[in-house]
Motif scaffolding. Structure first.
Motif, PDB file in Angstrom:
ATOM      1  N   ILE A 272       0.862  -1.180   0.000  1.00 50.30           N
ATOM      2  CA  ILE A 272       0.000   0.000   0.000  1.00 50.30           C
ATOM      3  C   ILE A 272       0.895   1.225   0.000  1.00 50.30           C
ATOM      4  O   ILE A 272       1.787   1.350   0.849  1.00 50.30           O
ATOM      5  CB  ILE A 272      -0.945   0.048   1.217  1.00 50.30           C
ATOM      6  CG1 ILE A 272      -1.960  -1.097   1.165  1.00 50.30           C
ATOM      7  CG2 ILE A 272      -1.681   1.390   1.269  1.00 50.30           C
ATOM      8  CD1 ILE A 272      -2.889  -1.149   2.371  1.00 50.30           C
ATOM      9  N   THR A 273       0.674   2.124  -0.950  1.00 53.15           N
ATOM     10  CA  THR A 273       1.373   3.405  -0.983  1.00 53.15           C
ATOM     11  C   THR A 273       0.411   4.587  -1.023  1.00 53.15           C
ATOM     12  O   THR A 273       0.817   5.720  -0.794  1.00 53.15           O
ATOM     13  CB  THR A 273       2.304   3.480  -2.205  1.00 53.15           C
ATOM     14  OG1 THR A 273       1.532   3.270  -3.392  1.00 53.15           O
ATOM     15  CG2 THR A 273       3.408   2.440  -2.124  1.00 53.15           C
ATOM     16  N   GLY A 274      -0.854   4.339  -1.330  1.00 55.48           N
ATOM     17  CA  GLY A 274      -1.824   5.416  -1.492  1.00 55.48           C
ATOM     18  C   GLY A 274      -2.413   5.895  -0.184  1.00 55.48           C
ATOM     19  O   GLY A 274      -2.332   5.236   0.853  1.00 55.48           O
ATOM     20  N   ALA A 275      -3.025   7.071  -0.248  1.00 53.96           N
ATOM     21  CA  ALA A 275      -3.688   7.658   0.916  1.00 53.96           C
ATOM     22  C   ALA A 275      -5.108   7.117   1.043  1.00 53.96           C
ATOM     23  O   ALA A 275      -5.833   7.032   0.045  1.00 53.96           O
ATOM     24  CB  ALA A 275      -3.738   9.180   0.781  1.00 53.96           C
ATOM     25  N   PRO A 276      -5.533   6.727   2.248  1.00 57.01           N
ATOM     26  CA  PRO A 276      -6.933   6.315   2.431  1.00 57.01           C
ATOM     27  C   PRO A 276      -7.869   7.519   2.250  1.00 57.01           C
ATOM     28  O   PRO A 276      -7.439   8.674   2.303  1.00 57.01           O
ATOM     29  CB  PRO A 276      -6.976   5.821   3.883  1.00 57.01           C
ATOM     30  CG  PRO A 276      -5.557   5.793   4.354  1.00 57.01           C
ATOM     31  CD  PRO A 276      -4.785   6.727   3.512  1.00 57.01           C
ATOM     32  N   ARG A 277      -9.141   7.250   2.051  1.00 59.04           N
ATOM     33  CA  ARG A 277     -10.187   8.278   2.118  1.00 59.04           C
ATOM     34  C   ARG A 277     -11.252   7.754   3.070  1.00 59.04           C
ATOM     35  O   ARG A 277     -11.475   6.536   3.153  1.00 59.04           O
ATOM     36  CB  ARG A 277     -10.828   8.562   0.763  1.00 59.04           C
ATOM     37  CG  ARG A 277      -9.875   8.772  -0.397  1.00 59.04           C
ATOM     38  CD  ARG A 277      -8.976   9.985  -0.299  1.00 59.04           C
ATOM     39  NE  ARG A 277      -8.490  10.358  -1.614  1.00 59.04           N
ATOM     40  CZ  ARG A 277      -7.478   9.787  -2.259  1.00 59.04           C
ATOM     41  NH1 ARG A 277      -6.819   8.781  -1.688  1.00 59.04           N
ATOM     42  NH2 ARG A 277      -7.095  10.208  -3.457  1.00 59.04           N
TER      43      ARG A 277
END
Length: 716
Positions: A179-184
């Motif tokens: 995982i590298t992305g930002a959560p929402r």
């Protein structure tokens, strides 16, 4: 006026909610406040608000005074890999992440560090990060900070103290997920996807309860290789639409790809959440699925119901994807006037080079034009929405040089939309790549499995040809009119891998650059108005916020990511430097010290133990297994420069790292599953050859200098 601000009526209704700062605790953010951030000065989610426009109405800093910007405060971090995060600011606190998924909280006015959190990712996990051990940021919700961790965990932290509240493992740890992305966070649900599409995984999106971490729903983006339902939100649409678009092929072993590793946007009025979906695995459609079928939902935009994960619509940008043309790139929601009619649109400029304007209620294509020169397609059919491919696009047999390559015409670096100018500002890459079938493909669990022969992309050995090739490669900002579907202005950069952008009501566009500078441009004309030398390259997108009547502009500094790792010969040759957070304001007087000159790795080539390895085989093995991290022709210097590494000195040292895994804790995993000891020694022989060639090129007038010379090292 043809531009209608998104959510104008909604924003007015939510103004009171936006002004409320919770109950006095830290990070008291909810859906009403995030929705209102689209139209006010707050920056509460990755793209500012739910629409992800990255436009701020702040105008204290503007075209007339931007030259007075100075450093207000800065922080330096203990990680020297790529920095990709966009900071968030809520209630006077700035939250950001660094490489290795570390989280920090600062006083947004003074820069005082309030707390930090280290999830202690094992260094060996770096092997599974195709494009560096980066992290793009956090989410805020009701007093908590949420971060996706490189090893697949999703962690909730107390926003005031940084203390861990809960942690869930979102991935199968036996597979090479990251995982590298930002959560929402939407309606008390934390949404997160994952990466790993190059290695061999099956993509999915998951919603977790923000309070407890309990899994609420999951949507798989490619079919189950077993043909069975998953008991997931995606089951119905897989049976009705997706399963039939996949044929027999290697995807049943690899998982098929389709990871949702970055873009997410949400429309509160339509109650739809939009996800960008990634490439197939293997990339090569012929190997992956026998060259048959569209392979849903690869390279697609998916619209789902956030409460249940139920499918609503999809649009596939690249049917039968075969080039790593992901649709995970930044998604922006806006309301535009098109043909005299107001339209609720979704905009995306994915890797394939087309700019899409789509009706976000129905998924209907409104328009699509290429925002840069491309060679794989001549256009998009307005009736079918499908690209019109060129005859040579689907590489068969001979190498096919195409633009863009796998790094895309636009990668993860966020673009921005300014409703005042009506323009979208796209960080653009011009990156050719020679696609060739990997005729000897066999699935290698845990390794890269792309079905493309990387050997074709070895660098030319003569200086003239290399210069001609690198001259083709560059970066740009393209100011794009999404209504007229044309470029209004373009700024060229000398290097292709630059930063995401921010635009403001002050008539400005901010962007960092690979060569180590942070600049402001006139949003209407593209004229450069201000530059600050950062001493290190920038890839992260900036943001802006206001405190006590003063506007601040913040940006994370630290080059890295896929472009730096995979194409180092086309990037500035500098060593890794510590990441920094720089925060500016008008009249700022702070001074960030110059980066110290790192120790330059050196080895005495005359002292290297001779190798009996086969350099020809070493060349082939290196480009099949090693170039994605160490650059074609061992040209990489940002990750350890193999040509100047002490491990090159003896066969035992080399084997200890490459075969025995002596450096696994630092991200260099053992290749014993993929290479024999003889293969490893052949690679050493080849790298020794490249080290000697580098010395000869650096000192053409003194060929005898190869005796007792030291390997060249990167210059900052």
């Amino acid at each position: 006026m043809r531009i209608i601000t998104l959510g104008l009526v909604m924003a007015a209704a939510l103004t009171a909610a936006a002004c409320q700062k919770g109950d006095g605790g830290a990070g008291q953010v909810d859906g009403a406040r995030i929705a209102a951030a689209d139209a006010n000065a707050e920056w509460l989610s990755y793209g500012k608000g739910y629409s992800e426009q990255r436009f701020s109405p702040l105008d204290e800093v503007n075209t007339g005074n931007v030259g007075q910007l100075g450093l207000a405060w800065f922080a330096e971090f203990d990680t020297d890999r790529g920095q990709e995060a966009t900071p968030l600011v809520a209630d006077g606190v700035l939250y950001t992440t660094t490489a290795w998924s570390k989280v920090y909280a600062f006083d947004a006015k003074t820069g005082e560090q309030l707390w930090s959190f280290d999830p202690k990712v094992e260094g060996s996990k770096g092997f599974h990060a195709c494009c560096d051990v980066v992290n793009r940021g956090v989410a805020l919700w009701k007093g908590r900070v949420y971060v996706g961790v490189l090893d697949g965990r999703l962690i909730a932290l107390d926003a005031k103290t940084g203390r861990q509240v809960w942690s869930v493992q979102t991935t199968d740890t036996s597979r090479p997920y990251t995982i590298t992305g930002a959560p929402r966070v939407i309606k008390d649900k934390v949404l997160i996807g994952n990466g790993g599409g190059e290695y061999g995984v099956r993509g999915y999106i998951t919603a977790y309860d923000a309070a407890t971490g309990k899994q609420l729903w999951r949507f798989y983006t490619v079919p189950n290789p077993t043909g069975q339902p998953d008991g997931a939100a995606s089951d119905k649409v897989m049976a009705e639409k997706a399963n039939a678009t996949w044929s027999e092929g290697e995807w049943k072993k690899t998982g098929g790809g389709g990871t949702a590793w970055d873009s997410i946007a949400y429309d509160p009025q339509l109650d739809l959440v939009y996800f960008g979906i990634g490439n197939g695995n293997p990339w090569n459609h012929k190997i992956r699925s026998g060259g048959k079928g569209d392979n849903l939902f690869l390279s697609s935009i998916l619209a789902l119901k956030p409460d249940t994960g139920d499918y609503v619509w999809h649009y596939q940008t690249t049917p039968g994807e075969s080039w790593d043309y992901t649709a995970t790139q930044h998604i922006i929601l806006a309301d535009l006037s098109i043909g005299g009619q107001p339209r609720k649109v979704l905009m995306q400029a994915p890797k394939n080079g087309f700019f899409y304007v789509i009706d976000r209620a129905t998924g209907q294509l409104i328009s699509a034009k290429n925002y840069t020169n491309i060679t794989w397609a001549t256009g998009v059919d307005p009736k079918t929405g499908r690209p019109i491919e060129t005859p040579q696009a689907r590489y068969q047999g001979e190498a096919n040089l195409q633009i863009p390559g796998p790094l895309g015409a636009h990668n993860w670096q966020p673009m921005a939309f300014n409703p005042k100018t009506g323009l979208v500002y796209i960080p653009t890459n011009v990156t050719p790549f020679a696609y060739t079938d990997d005729t000897g493909f066999s699935y290698k669990p845990g390794a890269w499995n792309v079905g493309v022969d990387f050997l074709t992309n070895a660098l030319p050995t003569d200086a003239a040809t290399l210069k001609a090739l690198t001259a083709m490669i560059k970066g740009q900002i393209v100011a794009w009119d999404p209504v007229q579907q044309k470029a209004v202005w373009t700024v060229d950069h000398p290097y292709f891998w630059n930063a995401g952008v921010l635009t403001t009501a002050g008539g400005l566009v901010f962007q960092g650059a690979a060569e180590g500078q942070f600049s402001a441009y006139d949003a209407a004309k593209g004229t450069k108005l201000w530059t600050y030398k950062t001493g290190n390259g920038i890839i992260a997108a900036p943001m802006t916020y206001e405190l006590d009547g003063e506007q601040y502009v913040a940006v994370m500094v630290g080059v890295g990511g896929g472009g730096q790792i995979s194409a180092p010969a086309s990037m500035p040759q500098r060593p890794r430097l510590p990441g920094r957070l720089l925060v500016f304001k008008l009249g700022g007087k702070a001074q960030a010290p110059a980066f110290p000159e790192p120790a330059r790795p050196e080895i005495d080539l005359a002292m290297i133990q001779p190798s009996s390895g086969d350099t020809k085989n070493g060349f082939a093995v290196f480009h099949q297994h090693c170039q994605v991290c160490h650059g074609p022709n061992a040209s990489g210097a940002w990750l350890p420069d193999l040509k100047a590494s002490p491990m090159l000195m003896t066969a035992d040292n080399w084997k200890g790292v490459v075969i025995d895994g002596a450096s696994a804790s630092r991200g260099m995993a053992s290749f014993a599953k993929y290479l024999s000891p003889k293969d490893a020694e052949d690679v050493r022989a080849y790298v020794i050859q490249e080290a000697r060639n580098a010395v000869a090129l650096a000192q053409p007038a003194a060929p005898e200098a190869t005796q007792g010379a030291k390997a060249p090292t990167p210059k900052s």
